[in-house]
Design a protein around this motif. Sequence first.
Motif, PDB file in Angstrom:
ATOM      1  N   PRO C 955       6.216   6.262 -11.133  1.00  0.00           N
ATOM      2  CA  PRO C 955       7.016   7.195 -11.102  1.00  0.00           C
ATOM      3  C   PRO C 955       8.406   7.039 -10.680  1.00  0.00           C
ATOM      4  O   PRO C 955       9.263   7.780 -10.794  1.00  0.00           O
ATOM      5  CB  PRO C 955       6.326   8.234  -9.939  1.00  0.00           C
ATOM      6  CG  PRO C 955       5.246   7.352  -9.487  1.00  0.00           C
ATOM      7  CD  PRO C 955       5.090   6.092 -10.263  1.00  0.00           C
ATOM      8  N   TYR C 956       8.729   5.709 -10.233  1.00  0.00           N
ATOM      9  CA  TYR C 956       9.932   5.564  -9.733  1.00  0.00           C
ATOM     10  C   TYR C 956      10.676   4.266 -10.543  1.00  0.00           C
ATOM     11  O   TYR C 956      11.788   3.792 -10.023  1.00  0.00           O
ATOM     12  CB  TYR C 956       9.907   5.007  -8.182  1.00  0.00           C
ATOM     13  CG  TYR C 956       9.176   6.075  -7.352  1.00  0.00           C
ATOM     14  CD1 TYR C 956       9.810   7.332  -7.147  1.00  0.00           C
ATOM     15  CD2 TYR C 956       7.781   5.808  -7.150  1.00  0.00           C
ATOM     16  CE1 TYR C 956       9.330   8.365  -6.400  1.00  0.00           C
ATOM     17  CE2 TYR C 956       7.126   6.955  -6.269  1.00  0.00           C
ATOM     18  CZ  TYR C 956       7.779   8.204  -6.064  1.00  0.00           C
ATOM     19  OH  TYR C 956       7.373   9.101  -5.382  1.00  0.00           O
ATOM     20  N   HIS C 975       7.010   2.765  -3.491  1.00  0.00           N
ATOM     21  CA  HIS C 975       6.853   3.760  -2.471  1.00  0.00           C
ATOM     22  C   HIS C 975       5.209   3.868  -2.044  1.00  0.00           C
ATOM     23  O   HIS C 975       4.854   4.721  -1.365  1.00  0.00           O
ATOM     24  CB  HIS C 975       7.317   5.102  -3.579  1.00  0.00           C
ATOM     25  CG  HIS C 975       8.554   5.444  -3.677  1.00  0.00           C
ATOM     26  ND1 HIS C 975       9.101   6.666  -3.256  1.00  0.00           N
ATOM     27  CD2 HIS C 975       9.493   4.497  -3.768  1.00  0.00           C
ATOM     28  CE1 HIS C 975      10.374   6.527  -3.447  1.00  0.00           C
ATOM     29  NE2 HIS C 975      10.696   5.332  -3.934  1.00  0.00           N
ATOM     30  N   GLY C 976       4.361   3.037  -2.762  1.00  0.00           N
ATOM     31  CA  GLY C 976       2.825   2.721  -2.267  1.00  0.00           C
ATOM     32  C   GLY C 976       2.317   3.891  -2.793  1.00  0.00           C
ATOM     33  O   GLY C 976       1.116   4.129  -2.005  1.00  0.00           O
ATOM     34  N   CYS C 977       2.358   4.530  -3.896  1.00  0.00           N
ATOM     35  CA  CYS C 977       1.522   5.549  -4.392  1.00  0.00           C
ATOM     36  C   CYS C 977       0.112   4.815  -4.911  1.00  0.00           C
ATOM     37  O   CYS C 977      -0.937   5.587  -5.041  1.00  0.00           O
ATOM     38  CB  CYS C 977       1.991   6.504  -5.430  1.00  0.00           C
ATOM     39  SG  CYS C 977       2.549   5.585  -6.843  1.00  0.00           S
ATOM     40  N   GLY C 978       0.451   3.724  -5.527  1.00  0.00           N
ATOM     41  CA  GLY C 978      -0.993   2.680  -6.089  1.00  0.00           C
ATOM     42  C   GLY C 978      -1.024   3.422  -7.312  1.00  0.00           C
ATOM     43  O   GLY C 978      -2.104   2.935  -7.853  1.00  0.00           O
ATOM     44  N   ILE C 979      -0.375   4.067  -8.080  1.00  0.00           N
ATOM     45  CA  ILE C 979      -0.758   4.463  -9.656  1.00  0.00           C
ATOM     46  C   ILE C 979      -0.502   3.237 -10.594  1.00  0.00           C
ATOM     47  O   ILE C 979      -1.582   3.201 -11.241  1.00  0.00           O
ATOM     48  CB  ILE C 979       0.545   5.596 -10.031  1.00  0.00           C
ATOM     49  CG1 ILE C 979       0.174   6.693  -9.462  1.00  0.00           C
ATOM     50  CG2 ILE C 979       0.433   5.597 -11.684  1.00  0.00           C
ATOM     51  CD1 ILE C 979       1.322   7.957  -9.272  1.00  0.00           C
ATOM     52  N   ALA C 981      -1.532   0.250  -9.672  1.00  0.00           N
ATOM     53  CA  ALA C 981      -2.680  -0.439  -9.349  1.00  0.00           C
ATOM     54  C   ALA C 981      -3.780   0.293 -10.189  1.00  0.00           C
ATOM     55  O   ALA C 981      -4.689  -0.483 -10.704  1.00  0.00           O
ATOM     56  CB  ALA C 981      -3.052  -0.384  -8.095  1.00  0.00           C
ATOM     57  N   LEU C 991      -2.814  -2.261  -4.333  1.00  0.00           N
ATOM     58  CA  LEU C 991      -1.950  -1.654  -3.395  1.00  0.00           C
ATOM     59  C   LEU C 991      -2.457  -2.072  -2.202  1.00  0.00           C
ATOM     60  O   LEU C 991      -3.734  -1.944  -1.661  1.00  0.00           O
ATOM     61  CB  LEU C 991      -2.193  -0.397  -3.684  1.00  0.00           C
ATOM     62  CG  LEU C 991      -1.479   0.532  -2.674  1.00  0.00           C
ATOM     63  CD1 LEU C 991       0.266   0.427  -2.840  1.00  0.00           C
ATOM     64  CD2 LEU C 991      -1.486   2.010  -2.518  1.00  0.00           C
ATOM     65  N   PHE C 994      -4.823  -0.330   0.556  1.00  0.00           N
ATOM     66  CA  PHE C 994      -5.683   0.445  -0.091  1.00  0.00           C
ATOM     67  C   PHE C 994      -6.415  -0.560  -1.341  1.00  0.00           C
ATOM     68  O   PHE C 994      -6.391   0.260  -2.507  1.00  0.00           O
ATOM     69  CB  PHE C 994      -5.333   1.743  -0.672  1.00  0.00           C
ATOM     70  CG  PHE C 994      -4.906   2.577   0.451  1.00  0.00           C
ATOM     71  CD1 PHE C 994      -5.594   3.471   1.115  1.00  0.00           C
ATOM     72  CD2 PHE C 994      -3.381   2.313   1.074  1.00  0.00           C
ATOM     73  CE1 PHE C 994      -5.423   4.335   1.942  1.00  0.00           C
ATOM     74  CE2 PHE C 994      -2.851   3.306   2.195  1.00  0.00           C
ATOM     75  CZ  PHE C 994      -3.984   4.391   2.594  1.00  0.00           C
TER      76      PHE C 994
END
Lengths: 222, 290, 1012, 158, 307
Positions: C955-956, C975-979, C981, C991, C994
Motif C-alpha cells: 500500500p505504500y 509500515h509493517g502490515c505484512g501484506i 509477505a 514479516l 509475525f
Amino acid sequence: MITAERKPLEEIVESVASFDRILLVGCNECVTVCAAGGRKEVGLLASALNMTFLKGGKSVQITEHTLERQCDPEYVEELSQLVGGADAILSMACGAGVQELARRYKDKPVLPALNTMFMGASERAGVWSERCAGCGNCVLGITGGICPIARCSKRIMNGPCGGSTNGKCEISDDVDCAWHLIWERLKALGQTDLYEVNMDAKDWRPAGGAGPRTIVREDLAE
Amino acid sequence: MSFLKRLTAKEFVVLAEMHTPKGVDISRLVNDGRRLKGRVDAVLVPDMDNGIMRLSALAGGVLLQQQGLEAIIAVYCRDKNRMALQGDLLAAHVLGVQNLIVVPSADMAQSDHRDAKPVFDLDEAGLLNAIATLQEGKDLGSADLDGRPFFNTGCALASLADGAPFDEALEAVKAQLAAGATFVITPPVFDVQACAGPLKKLGELGVPIIAAVFLIKSVAVARYLARNDAGAHVSDALIQRIKKAADRESEAVKIAAEIVQALGSVTQGVLLQTHGWEHRLPAILDMAGL
Amino acid sequence: MTHPQSNQSEGKVLVVGGGMGGMRTALDLAESGRDVVLVDKAVSIGGLMTQLDRTFPTNNCDLCTLSPNLSQAGRAHRIDLRTMTRVEATKGEQGAFEVTLTTTPRHIDIDRCTACGDCLRDHPECVSFTPGLDHRAPTCMRYPQAIPQAYSINMEQCADVDALVKSCPVGAIVIDDKITTVTETFGSIVLAPGAEVYDPSPIAALGYSEQPDVLTSLEYERLLSASGPTGGKLLRPSNGQAPKKVAWLQCVGSRARQADQGVSYCSSACCMFAIKEAIVTKERFGTDIETTIFNMDIRTSGKGYEAYYQRSKDTDEVRFVRCRTQNLQAGETGALQLRYLPEESDTFVTEGFDMVVLSTGFFIPEDIRTLADQLKVDLNAHGFALTDSFHPVSTSRAGVYVAGLFEGPKDIPETMVQASAAACMAATHVGVTPDASPTEELPPERKIDDEPVRVGVFVCECGENIGGVVDVDNLVSHAQTLGDVTHSENVGYGCSAESMEHIRETIVEQKLNRVVIGGCSPRTHLTRFQDLLRKAGLNRYLVDIANLRDQDAWVHRDAPELATAKGRELIQMGVAAVRQSKPLADQTLPMSQDVLVVGGGVAGMSAALSLAGQGFKVHLAERENELGGEARNLRRTLEGEDVRTQIEHLVAATEGHDKIQVYTGALIVDHGGMPGKFTTGMQVGPQLFYRQITHGATVLATGALANRPSVYMLGEHDAVSTQHDIESLLEDDTDTVKTWSKVVMIQCAGSRTKENPACSRICCQSSIKNALRILDVNPAASIWVLYRDMRTIGMQEDAYQEARRRGVIFVRYDPENPPQVEPVDDKVKVTFHDPILADDLSMHADRVLLSTGFIADDEGTEELARIFRLPRTEDGYLLEDHIKLRPVDLPTLGFYVAGTAHSPKSIKESVAQAQAAASRVQTLLARGEINLGAAVARVEASRCAACLVCVRACPYGVPFINADGNSEIDPALCHGCGICAAECPAKAIQLQQFDDDQILAKLEGLLERITA
Amino acid sequence: MSEPTPQFEPVIVAFCCHYCAYTAADQAGAQRLSYPANVKIVRVPCSGKVDALHLLRAFEKGADGVYVAGCLEGDCHFNNGNTRAARRVTQVQKLIEEIGIEKERIEMVLMSAGMGDRFAEVATEITEKIRALGPSPIRGGKPAPARAQTKASAKAAK
Amino acid sequence: MKTDSVLEKILTSGQLAVTSEVGPPRGTDPEAVKKKGELLRGVVDVVNVTDNQTAMVRMSSMAACAHLKQLGLHPMLQMVTRDRNRLAMQADILGAYSHGIDNMLCLSGDHPKFGDHPMAANVHDLDSVQFLRMVKDMRDEGKFQGGDEITDPPKMFIGAAANPFADPFELRVARLAKKSAAGADFVQTQCIYNIPKFKEWMKGVCARGLHKEIYVLAGITPMKSVGMARYMKNKVPGMDVPADIIKRMAGVEKKKAAAEGITMAVEMIQELKEVEGVAGFHIMAIEWERKVPEIVERAGLLPRPSV
C-alpha cells in the motif's frame, strides 16, 4: 512467461490416490510469478491434499520442495535425495518441468498438478493474458507489436473480421480485438501503409507443423 | 501534435494543472510531471493563485517542458507592473514557453502575504494588449524589439453561476477575446447538464472552450463547493454519492472521469485540476478512457 | 540541616503531591525533557486512586491501570521522587522560586530495602504503613505495587532498636536518619496535593460512628479490593457475613445546606462512584444482592457516564430512589433501618439494609490550605485554588499551577487532563535539558544463537481479574509440561515493580532465553515486558503475552473451567510462538517537530498557543473562514467572565504568533505517515489550494455543534429559543428581557435522548447562568426550570442554590412524560407534571428557553475520523485511548484530542484539555526519533522470483526490484502490515515478529491436542 | 443445576488485526461481554497479513472453523489489507470446498476497534454456526503426520 | 469473362444482380434444401449455401449446392477457414467445381464459441484474405497453394464478405481493398440497416475506385419483429441497427410487424439502388425464404435477366 493454473483438486487427488508418499515439487520461475506453482501454492496444495486424504481416513506423507527451475537438469538433480522416499512425484511446474522430472527420475511416476496455459504477460496484479503463440515466425514488426496469431480469436493475419464491435472481439466484450489494437497502433506510429500489405498464407512449420522443435546453438551446444 | 495544433485542428485537448512548490524542492513537480508525459496535451501551471507565494509559473513551466511536457503558464496583473510583465513574457518565449493564459488575480484576503502591495498597473485586457503588441515586435513604449515573440494565449472565465455573475464573466471574456485571447478556460464544471446554458453561450463564441474538471477529494470539499460556489452546481445527490462510497477517494476519481466523459461532446477540452493529488491523474485519464 | 543550593536547579519543576495528578504531571514533564522533583507527604505515592478497587465506567482494576504509571514514575530518571516530604516555604517568583522542602526520616535506606517485610513481622509496632482510610486499621500493605517499594519506621515507637536493626537482612534500617531541610530553586511549581474525603462521623443521624456496617464509599472500596482487609470478599464488618441488601446514600458531606453537615458544593465524582460500587457488587458477589442508591440528583455528566448510569438501571437492576432526608438506626435483627422521604410521596418510609455506604465527598483540609498560604496562592471560599476559564490550571501566583482536586472537585479524567495541562504550563518556565543521566545502564544483549531454547512462563493472577476465574496454578503446572519450558510460575501482579524485578532476576538466574507472560492484553503491556527482557539482557522480541485477562478471564467469568482450559491453550500458543522467535533490531527515523492542530476554536487556539509558546511550529487548520469556533456565540461564563473579549484576545494572539501558521477555510483531504512523521493534505481558501504538511503530532480540536433539535416547537415559534440564542439578548437587549414575566426553561432538550444519549454537561449551568442574569435584569420575572437531574457539579452548585434562593422554581419531569409546549398567540403554553404537587401544571410563558447542549459534529468528525483512521463513540465523539487515564490521547499514537470533539464540556475544561494535549504532544516529540519497531518485511533474496507481486501489493509502494533482480524492502519505509509477505508466491518475504513460522507454531500450539 | 448435555465443542481460530478486531476483542473483555471459549485469537498486524496458507493450515491442524477479522471497509490502517484479506478468504473458501469442507467454515468479518459487542456477537454466531455444522470433516480421519519441508536451498544448484 | 458464372455475366452486363441464401438442414434429407431452392427459382440469380453457419453442424455446403445444381439453379458454395486446413479446402473446391458449381464465397466463419461445438479445434490455417488469394491462384495461375500445377483448374467466380459497419470503421474500405487485391471478384455485405453509414462506406469505396474492381452486393435482411431487431442490434457481432429502425419496428402492431419489415427492406433496396457502386443485392431472409419473391418483386427487380 509461461502461465499455468492448478488442475481441479479432484483430478489431482485421483491421480495420486494410489500413492502413500508423494514428493510435491514446485518451481520458482514462471509458475511462481503467475501464482500457480511457487512455494506458496505448493504449501496450499500440500495442505489441501493432506486434508482430502485425512477426510477419507487415509494418511499420506507429502514432502514439499520447490526447485529454482524444473526445466533444467542441474536444478532437478537436487531432488535425487528426496525421490527415494517417495512413491510418486507431483509437479507444480509447466509441462516442460514435468517432463524434465519424468526424464530424470525414470522409475517414478511423475504427475502434473498444473495445466500449462500459454505464454503471456501480466496485465495487472493477478491477471495474465496470452501474448505469444510461439509460432516460430514473428510478424510483430509489421503488426505494430501486437500479435494477430496469439491475440486474434481467428488467427486472422489480414484482419479484422467483421465481428468486432467497439474494439472488442466478437467472442467476448472482455477480449480486445487484436486488429483494432494493431490498427490504432499503426496509426499512432504513422505506419498505416503496413496494413495494406496482404500477408501471405502462413508457413506453419516453424510453429510445430513440422513436428517437435529444437533449437541448437552450435557455439554453445556440447 | 502540439497543444496549439490540436486546438486549431479542433481536436479534443486534455490539460492538467500542476502547481509549483512553495520552496525549491521540485522533486514532486518533476516526478508528477514525468508520470503525465504522453498522457496530456499540456500542463497548466498557475502562478501564485490564491495569493500564495510560490515558485514562479515561468520557472515551473520551463521545468515541465524539460520533462517533455508542453506547458501553459498563467500570467496576471496583481504582482507586476508592465515592465516586469513584458520582461517575463519575453523570457517565456525565449525559454520555449509559448502558451499563456491570462487569469484574474486572486483576492489577497486568503493570501500568505496579505500585506503585499497589489500592483494592477494593467488590467487583463491591457495585459492581452501588451502580449499582442509584443507579438507585433513592439513594446508598450512603442520601441522596436529585437525579434518577435509568439504566444498562444487563452483567457479564463470567472464564473459559471447563472445570471449576473456569468453574464459579467462572459462580457469580460469577450473583451479578452477581442484583445487577442484565442481560447477560454472555464471554472470547474461538476454538473454538465446544469451548466449547459452557460456552456452553450460560451460555445457560441466560436473559440475553443476548455472546461476545468476538479477532483473532489472529500465530502467536506463537496459540501464546501455546494455552499460557497453557486456556479459549481454540486448537488446533494453528489455529496451523498461520495459519502456512501466505500472508497471515497476512488469515487472522487470516478466522478471526475464521468464529468470528463460528459464534457467530451460539449467542450473542446478539459483541464484536470487535482490540487496536490496529481498522482491520481493517470487514474482519471484511464477511467475517462483518454 | 540545610543545604545551600547552587543555581543548577533552575531548570526543574516542583510537583507537590504524588497522586494520579502529580504523577501524570511529573511523567509528562519528564517525558518532554524536563527535570522534576516530585514530593509527597505520604510514605508512598499514588494518592486516593490507589485505594480504589475498580474504576468506572470500564470497571477496570485500578491497580492494574495505575501501576504502570507508578513504576514508570519510580524509574523515570528525570523524576526525583521524595516521599514524606513537605513544602515549608517559598520565595522568589516564576522562573526562580526558592522552595524549602522538609523530609521526615523514614529510617529506611530506600535503595537497600527489598520490601521483604521482615521488620514488619518482627516489629509491627514501629513499622508503619499508611493505613488507608479504613478507620478499622487494615492489616495489609497499603497496596502491593507501592512506590517506592520500601517500608518506613517510626523510631519513637521502637522499644528495641538493636533488635529492629538486626531484623533487617540487608541492613537497610538507618537509626540516625534525621529530618532534612533543603532549599532548592525551581522554575515553576505544580500543586497537585489532592483533597481529603469527608469524615461523616459528625453527622449523628447517619450512625457512622456507631454502626460497623455503615461505611464510607472509600472503605467499601477497600472491602472490595483484592488487597483489602477481607482479601476481596464482601463481608459485613459486624458479623463477617455476606450482605444481601446494600444502600448508598449520596451527597454525604456534600451539597449541604448547613455548615455542620459538610460542604455546600457538589463533589462531582460520588454519583459515578456509587453506581460503580453497586454494579461491581452485583457483578462480583451475586446478582441477587439488592443495591439501592438514595440520591437527590444523579450527576453523571462525564463522557460515557450517562450510558453507564442507564446500564446500571436497565441491565444491572440497580435501584435508584430520589429522596430528601434520611437517617439510620440499627434494627433489632442487626439490620440497619433507613428512614427516608421519597420524592413523590409525603410519608416517610423505613427500609432495612445489611450495609449502608456513605458517598462522602471531597474537601480541602487545613494542611493544604497552609500549603497554599505558604505558596501565596489565592483560594476560593471553599479552599480550592482560584483559577479562571481561560487559565484553568493557573493560580493567582504566576508560575504556580494546579491540577486535580485542589482546583475543584472532579473525577479522574478531568484530573488527568489538568495534570497534563499543568505540565504544559509549568514547562514554559524551564528549558529542556539534555538527557545527561541515564540511570539505567542496560546490560549488553545476550547472544542466544547457540543456546538451547529455554522458555520461562510467568502467569499473572492480577488479583481477582485473572485469578478469580482462571485456575492460575493449573496453568503454571500445565506450562511445565510444554516443550522447552524450563521455568513456570505464578507471579501475582506481573506488572508490579516487585514482580517485574523478580521476573528479570529469574530470566538471568535461570538463563531463560524466551519468555511467555500470561497476563493482560499485549496491546497495553507488550512494550513493558519487552523493556523488561531488554533489562534482563535479552533481545526485546523474545517475549509473547498470552492474553489471559481481556480475552479469557473477563469474557468467561461464568465458566471458570472453560476459561482455565482456554488459558492453557493460550499459554501453549504463546510458548509455541516464542520458541520460533528470534532476536530482532528496531528501525528508527527522525521525528518532525511540527504540529498540526485541526480546529480553530477555543481548544484549538489554546493548544496552538501553548505549543507555539514552547517553540513548536504549529499548523492550525480551521474549516470556517475565521477562528473562534462555537464560543464566538457565548458572552459570559457562569462565573461572569467576558467570553467575547477573551476570544478576541485568543484570536489576535493566535494570528499574530510567528510560530503559528493559520489556515482558514481549510479542509483536510488526505493523511498518511506515522507518529512523528505524518503528512496531511488539505485544501485551503476559496480556490481550494492544496497544501501538504509534514507534522510529528496532531491535535484534534474539531469541536461539537450547538444542538438544535426539533423539539418543543424550537424553530416553529418565536417565543421558543435555546439558552445559547439569548446570550446576546441578555447582554445587549435588556429591554426585551424586561418584558418577560414568565420564563420556562426545559433541560435536557435533545440531550440524554435516544438520538443523543450523552448528557451535554454544560446546560444545567447555562440555565442557572441565564436564570440569574434574567433576574438581574428583570427581578420580577418568574422563572421555572423543568429538569430531569440538576447537574450543577462542583462549585456550580453554589449558583444553583443561589437561583433557588432567588425564587427560581425547579420542577423535575420524567422523560416518559415530558413537558408539552403549544402555541398561544405570541406566547406558548407549557404543560408539565409536578411530582411534588402530584398534579399537572400549565402556564403561559413569554419565553421558553431550551437547554439544548451539544451534539457531536457528525459532518466534521465522520470524515476526519475516516481520513485519520480514528475511532469514534457511537454518538460521534472521538474515542480516546483510555477513558480514565488517557483522556487526551487518541488510540493512534501521535493523535490527541481537545475540547468538545472529545465530549461536551465547558470552556474551562476545553482550555485545560488543549493545554493537556500540548503537553502530550511534547512528550511524544521529545523522543526525537520514531521507533519503527522490528515488524518490518524482510526478503530472502535466494527465494525471490522477482515476480513484482510485492511491488504491486504494497500500500505504500516500498518494495522494488533491485540491481540484483530481487525484491528489496527498505525497513525504514516499511509500515509493517505484512501484506507483501502474505501475497508473495515464492514465500520469500517474512514479516518479522509475525513470521509464518510463528503464526503456524501458534496454530500448532493451539491445535496440538487434536493432532496429537 | 441440570446436567449439561454433552455437545460438540468446535475449535475456532480467529485471525484478528491488531488495530481493530483484536482491540475489539479486548473491548469485549473490558465490557465483560461473554462469548464462547471456543474462539482462539491469533493476533496479526493487519488482516492483510493473513496468508491463505495460514487459513488452510488451521484447518489442516484440526480447526473446525476459521475467521479473519479486520477493520471496517475503508478503515484499514494499511489502506486495503482488509479487502485483500476478504479476497483471500473467498479464494480459500473455494479451495476448501474442493477438498470437501463446507465453505461456511471460513469467513471474513469486519469491525472497528470500539465494537466489543460486535466481536462477542460474531464470535457467538460463528461458534453456533460451526457447532451446527459439526466437527470438521477432516477430523474424522487419522491425525496428520508431520510433513517434511525441505530446507535445502534451491540456489545451491547454481 | 473469368468464369462461366451466371452471376459474373449479369454483373459484367451492368445489371443489378440479386442473390439470396439457403441454409442446409441439420440432417440428411435433401428435400429441405430443394424446397427452399424452388422458392427462389426465377427470383434470384444465384443462391448462396451456407457452410456450418453460426458454427453449427449442417449438411455440407458442397452437397447442398450439388442438390440445387441438379434442380437447375445456380448455387454458390460458401466456405469458411474455420473448419478446414488448406488441403481440405482445395480438395473441396476441386470437388465442387467438378459438380458444376462455379460461384464461391470465401469466409473466415463465426467463431466456434457461438456454435454447438465450442470445444472444436479452431483451424484457421488461412485467413479469408489468404483464402481468396488461394482460390484466385487456383483459377488464374492454375496452381495449388503449395505451388504445384493443377490440371483443369477450377474457374470459380470468387466472392468475399464485407462488413461496412464493424469497427474500426475507418479500416473497412482498406479491408475491402485487401480482399479485392487478394482476388475477390465480388463482395456481399453484412445486412444493412444503417444506410447513412453504408453510404459513407460506399463513398470511400468509390473514392478509391474499388467499385470498378469489385462488385458490391448490398446485404438485405428483412426484420420479422422488433424482437429480432433488438437481437440483431445487441447480440449479433458486427451488426449496426440504428435506434430509429427499432423504433419503427416497435411502432407497429405485433401482427403487422412482419409486413413492416418487408416494406422496410423494399424501401432500403430502392434507396440503395441509387447509390453509386452498388452492383446488386444479397437478400438474406433467414429461414424466411418464402418472402424473398415478394421483396424482389416489390423492389422492382423482376424479372431477372436471362444471360
